[in-house]
Write a protein that holds these residues in place. Structure first.
Motif, PDB file in Angstrom:
ATOM      1  N   GLY A  72       0.778  -1.238   0.000  1.00  0.00           N
ATOM      2  CA  GLY A  72       0.000   0.000   0.000  1.00  0.00           C
ATOM      3  C   GLY A  72       0.802   1.276   0.000  1.00  0.00           C
ATOM      4  N   PHE A  73       2.138   1.197   0.097  1.00  0.00           N
ATOM      5  CA  PHE A  73       2.960   2.406   0.126  1.00  0.00           C
ATOM      6  C   PHE A  73       3.054   2.992  -1.276  1.00  0.00           C
ATOM      7  CE2 PHE A  73       7.042   4.702   0.076  1.00  0.00           C
ATOM      8  CZ  PHE A  73       6.856   5.545   1.171  1.00  0.00           C
ATOM      9  N   CYS A  74       2.734   4.285  -1.414  1.00  0.00           N
ATOM     10  CA  CYS A  74       2.654   4.938  -2.720  1.00  0.00           C
ATOM     11  C   CYS A  74       3.943   5.684  -3.027  1.00  0.00           C
ATOM     12  CB  CYS A  74       1.483   5.913  -2.749  1.00  0.00           C
ATOM     13  SG  CYS A  74      -0.124   5.133  -2.498  1.00  0.00           S
ATOM     14  N   LEU A  75       4.445   5.489  -4.236  1.00  0.00           N
ATOM     15  CA  LEU A  75       5.668   6.157  -4.669  1.00  0.00           C
ATOM     16  C   LEU A  75       5.404   7.552  -5.215  1.00  0.00           C
ATOM     17  CD1 LEU A  75       7.736   3.283  -6.326  1.00  0.00           C
ATOM     18  CD2 LEU A  75       7.800   4.135  -3.982  1.00  0.00           C
ATOM     19  N   TRP A  76       4.196   8.032  -5.069  1.00  0.00           N
ATOM     20  CA  TRP A  76       3.859   9.408  -5.423  1.00  0.00           C
ATOM     21  C   TRP A  76       3.037   9.999  -4.266  1.00  0.00           C
ATOM     22  CZ3 TRP A  76       0.722   5.396  -6.269  1.00  0.00           C
ATOM     23  CH2 TRP A  76      -0.658   5.577  -6.189  1.00  0.00           C
ATOM     24  N   PRO A  77       2.957  11.303  -4.132  1.00  0.00           N
ATOM     25  CA  PRO A  77       2.165  11.904  -3.050  1.00  0.00           C
ATOM     26  C   PRO A  77       0.678  11.850  -3.371  1.00  0.00           C
ATOM     27  CG  PRO A  77       3.205  13.618  -4.368  1.00  0.00           C
ATOM     28  CD  PRO A  77       3.723  12.308  -4.899  1.00  0.00           C
ATOM     29  N   SER A  78       0.048  10.772  -2.984  1.00  0.00           N
ATOM     30  CA  SER A  78      -1.377  10.589  -3.265  1.00  0.00           C
ATOM     31  C   SER A  78      -2.224  11.477  -2.357  1.00  0.00           C
ATOM     32  CB  SER A  78      -1.758   9.123  -3.052  1.00  0.00           C
ATOM     33  OG  SER A  78      -3.153   8.946  -3.187  1.00  0.00           O
ATOM     34  N   ASP A  79      -3.301  11.978  -2.926  1.00  0.00           N
ATOM     35  CA  ASP A  79      -4.208  12.830  -2.155  1.00  0.00           C
ATOM     36  C   ASP A  79      -5.125  12.033  -1.232  1.00  0.00           C
ATOM     37  OD1 ASP A  79      -3.163  15.012  -3.484  1.00  0.00           O
ATOM     38  OD2 ASP A  79      -4.782  15.100  -4.976  1.00  0.00           O
ATOM     39  N   VAL A  80      -5.203  10.704  -1.417  1.00  0.00           N
ATOM     40  CA  VAL A  80      -6.206   9.927  -0.689  1.00  0.00           C
ATOM     41  C   VAL A  80      -5.613   9.009   0.383  1.00  0.00           C
ATOM     42  CG1 VAL A  80      -7.912  10.036  -2.525  1.00  0.00           C
ATOM     43  CG2 VAL A  80      -6.237   8.174  -2.518  1.00  0.00           C
ATOM     44  N   THR A  81      -4.297   9.087   0.592  1.00  0.00           N
ATOM     45  CA  THR A  81      -3.678   8.330   1.680  1.00  0.00           C
ATOM     46  C   THR A  81      -2.446   9.081   2.162  1.00  0.00           C
ATOM     47  OG1 THR A  81      -2.689   6.222   2.344  1.00  0.00           O
ATOM     48  CG2 THR A  81      -2.256   6.950   0.106  1.00  0.00           C
ATOM     49  N   SER A  82      -2.157   8.931   3.443  1.00  0.00           N
ATOM     50  CA  SER A  82      -0.935   9.523   3.993  1.00  0.00           C
ATOM     51  C   SER A  82       0.239   8.559   3.905  1.00  0.00           C
ATOM     52  CB  SER A  82      -1.160   9.922   5.454  1.00  0.00           C
ATOM     53  OG  SER A  82      -1.496   8.774   6.232  1.00  0.00           O
ATOM     54  N   TYR A  83      -0.043   7.324   3.448  1.00  0.00           N
ATOM     55  CA  TYR A  83       1.008   6.304   3.407  1.00  0.00           C
ATOM     56  C   TYR A  83       1.715   6.397   2.063  1.00  0.00           C
ATOM     57  CZ  TYR A  83       3.278   1.888   4.598  1.00  0.00           C
ATOM     58  OH  TYR A  83       4.197   0.913   4.916  1.00  0.00           O
ATOM     59  N   SER A  84       2.614   7.357   1.956  1.00  0.00           N
ATOM     60  CA  SER A  84       3.272   7.621   0.672  1.00  0.00           C
ATOM     61  C   SER A  84       4.618   8.281   0.901  1.00  0.00           C
ATOM     62  CB  SER A  84       2.395   8.527  -0.196  1.00  0.00           C
ATOM     63  OG  SER A  84       2.508   9.882   0.232  1.00  0.00           O
ATOM     64  N   VAL A  85       5.294   8.578  -0.199  1.00  0.00           N
ATOM     65  CA  VAL A  85       6.595   9.248  -0.131  1.00  0.00           C
ATOM     66  C   VAL A  85       6.499  10.598   0.571  1.00  0.00           C
ATOM     67  CG1 VAL A  85       7.629   8.103  -2.127  1.00  0.00           C
ATOM     68  CG2 VAL A  85       6.201  10.134  -2.469  1.00  0.00           C
ATOM     69  N   ALA A  86       5.317  11.197   0.590  1.00  0.00           N
ATOM     70  CA  ALA A  86       5.167  12.503   1.243  1.00  0.00           C
ATOM     71  C   ALA A  86       5.390  12.418   2.747  1.00  0.00           C
ATOM     72  CB  ALA A  86       3.783  13.074   0.946  1.00  0.00           C
ATOM     73  N   ALA A  87       5.232  11.231   3.317  1.00  0.00           N
ATOM     74  CA  ALA A  87       5.443  11.038   4.754  1.00  0.00           C
ATOM     75  C   ALA A  87       6.838  10.528   5.068  1.00  0.00           C
ATOM     76  CB  ALA A  87       4.399  10.063   5.295  1.00  0.00           C
ATOM     77  N   SER A  88       7.680  10.432   4.036  1.00  0.00           N
ATOM     78  CA  SER A  88       9.041   9.910   4.215  1.00  0.00           C
ATOM     79  C   SER A  88      10.049  11.055   4.259  1.00  0.00           C
ATOM     80  CB  SER A  88       9.390   8.959   3.068  1.00  0.00           C
ATOM     81  OG  SER A  88       9.759   9.688   1.910  1.00  0.00           O
ATOM     82  N   PRO A  89      11.273  10.771   4.726  1.00  0.00           N
ATOM     83  CA  PRO A  89      12.313  11.812   4.710  1.00  0.00           C
ATOM     84  C   PRO A  89      12.948  12.024   3.340  1.00  0.00           C
ATOM     85  CG  PRO A  89      13.173   9.784   5.675  1.00  0.00           C
ATOM     86  CD  PRO A  89      11.703   9.554   5.436  1.00  0.00           C
ATOM     87  N   TRP A  90      12.658  11.137   2.391  1.00  0.00           N
ATOM     88  CA  TRP A  90      13.282  11.230   1.067  1.00  0.00           C
ATOM     89  C   TRP A  90      12.857  12.524   0.374  1.00  0.00           C
ATOM     90  CZ3 TRP A  90      10.870  10.454  -3.959  1.00  0.00           C
ATOM     91  CH2 TRP A  90      11.807  10.418  -5.007  1.00  0.00           C
ATOM     92  N   ARG A  91      13.831  13.231  -0.160  1.00  0.00           N
ATOM     93  CA  ARG A  91      13.621  14.530  -0.817  1.00  0.00           C
ATOM     94  C   ARG A  91      12.870  15.509   0.108  1.00  0.00           C
ATOM     95  NH1 ARG A  91      16.785  12.380  -4.338  1.00  0.00           N
ATOM     96  NH2 ARG A  91      16.107  11.907  -6.491  1.00  0.00           N
ATOM     97  N   GLY A  92      13.073  15.343   1.435  1.00  0.00           N
ATOM     98  CA  GLY A  92      12.421  16.235   2.386  1.00  0.00           C
ATOM     99  C   GLY A  92      10.911  16.115   2.381  1.00  0.00           C
ATOM    100  N   GLY A  93      10.394  14.932   1.982  1.00  0.00           N
ATOM    101  CA  GLY A  93       8.949  14.735   1.920  1.00  0.00           C
ATOM    102  C   GLY A  93       8.297  15.342   0.694  1.00  0.00           C
TER     103      GLY A  93
END
Length: 462
Positions: A72-93
């Motif tokens: 379920g981890f998304c490699l793009w910043p999805s608008d419908v889940t927080s479980y994605s690269v946006a919640a990671s430290p990579w590229r500062g989120g």
């Protein structure tokens, strides 16, 4: 039966890459269980250009990215889940792997495709019915509207929930409608109506692959039932023998009024696993083995999808890159060994049948309808040692040839070198090297008058 325009464009791609990358790469898993800490995703050296350059060096024409795997981890910043690269430290989120790979593909002239797992082990709505369908469609819409043209949407049938797990009945028709609306040129693969899974992940091919099959094979739930059900390491090399013939006259008996054009894709990984595992760094399959799969897949009326997984730092390992470069040289060498010849045909006009490969184009050869034994003879300027013949039909007119025989002439005598049944988009017939001054390709059985795009002899390796 005829292919659609999108199926024709896909078939001409022949060979393209899969990139399995995500949270599983960080946790050294094949099937993550979901809910891993997003902080674990931090591939400091990620270089999508390195990935794409390596795939292109192998002769590939496209790349498919696992935008979301079963965890379920998304490699793009999805608008419908927080479980994605946006919640990671990579590229500062602020990173987006999908954007980086799609842009790298365009820079290097490769087409881009997406993999979006229907099974999701993190999303709370999974198993709820329409609520999860809404979630999945929202993610599908994001991927199909943010990243430019997409050549395929790859819908995996794998699901390991088991009898006591959450059961989601996917609204496949709704998913298909979204793809058709947003990316009408994209084929929908595996659990979809355009491209058929070959039935294994080992790179094994059927003796004869037919593009016209009974409509029942389109059943996405049937495909899912035959897909991977457990993360036990055995499925990747499992080959069944119960469906070797899907499209001969015998196989189609009783289904003649309910057929579909549903061509095959052969998929496998360069390593034992689909994701990178450090313990497998010494297990990269040799280029010669992969070239054999290429000959049987691309030369067996299928397309070849080869997975190459980046490591935790976001880079392909040197061993994988070296194998891909070697594979590309083998493919190029094979093409370069095309023997120049003059074509004569049993009836009709030869057109460009002797010069259209590789690359396609030109005027195909159509024998007279009354021709009792359609054939193309390639005459060489001098005796040549050959070890393969490439034959392709013009599949805009369907798949017609049911038997093909290759003969070689030496000292005025003809000897059978190879034979097969199905041809379709392309058939590569290999045989022990033989010195001949002519090659004859005959089609004694067909479903209608054959329409042949190309016939080419391949010289033996020096």
């Amino acid at each position: 039966m005829r292919p659609s325009e999108r199926q024709l464009a896909w078939q001409a791609m022949e060979f393209y890459g899969f990139v399995h990358f995500g949270m599983n790469t960080m946790t050294d898993r094949e099937w993550g269980e979901g809910h891993d800490d997003p902080a674990a995703f931090d591939p400091a050296g990620l270089d999508a250009d390195q990935w794409v350059r390596a795939l292109k060096a192998a002769g590939m024409t496209g790349v498919i990215l696992t935008c979301k795997h079963h965890d379920g981890f998304c490699l793009w910043p999805s608008d419908v889940t927080s479980y994605s690269v946006a919640a990671s430290p990579w590229r500062g989120g602020r990173g987006d792997v999908v954007a980086e790979v799609s842009e790298a593909a365009r820079r290097h002239g490769l087409r881009f495709g997406i993999y979006l797992s229907p099974w999701d082990r993190t999303e709370a709505s999974y198993g709820s019915g329409s609520a999860y369908d809404d979630f999945y469609v929202a993610q599908l819409t994001e991927l199909l509207t943010r990243y430019g043209p997409v050549f395929t949407v790859w819908l995996d049938g794998a699901n390991g929930e088991g009898p006591n797990g959450r059961r989601q009945v996917y609204d496949w028709e709704r998913y298909y409608a979204v793809v058709r609306e947003l990316q009408p040129d994209a084929v929908i693969s595996v659990c979809g109506p355009d491209v058929r899974w070959c039935g294994n992940e080992a790179g094994s091919t059927r003796p004869d692959e037919w593009s016209v099959v009974p409509r029942a094979l389109l059943d996405a739930e049937r495909i899912a039932d035959r897909s991977q059900q457990a993360d036990d390491g055995t499925f990747a090399r499992l080959v069944r023998s119960d469906d070797l013939d899907l499209g001969s006259r015998a196989a189609l008996a009783g289904h003649e009024d309910d057929l579909v054009w549903y061509p095959a894709e052969v998929n496998t990984s360069i390593r034992p696993g689909w994701f990178h595992h450090p313990a497998e760094d010494g297990m990269v399959r040799p280029a010669e083995e992969l070239f054999g799969i290429y000959l049987r897949a691309v030369g067996g009326n299928s397309c070849f999808l080869l997975n190459v997984p980046p490591a935790r730092d976001g880079l392909l390992r040197d061993a994988d890159v070296a194998v891909l470069e070697r594979l590309g040289r083998l493919v190029e060498d094979f093409r370069a060994r095309r023997v120049s010849a003059t074509a004569t045909v049993s009836s009709g006009t030869a057109g460009d049948v002797a010069t259209a490969w590789p690359g396609g184009g030109g005027t195909p050869w159509r024998p007279d309808a009354a021709d009792p034994l359609p054939g193309v003879r390639l005459e060489f300027a001098r005796p040549r040692t050959v070890e393969a013949v490439v034959v392709g039909e013009d599949i805009t007119e369907g798949q017609r040839v049911e038997h093909v025989v290759v003969r070689g002439r030496r000292d005025g005598r003809w000897t059978t070198l190879a034979q097969a049944n199905a041809v379709g988009y392309q058939r590569i017939l290999t045989f022990p090297p033989a010195e001949v001054d002519a090659v004859l390709v005959e089609m004694p059985q067909a479903r209608d008058t054959p329409v042949v795009a190309h016939v080419t002899a391949i010289g033996a390796t020096p």
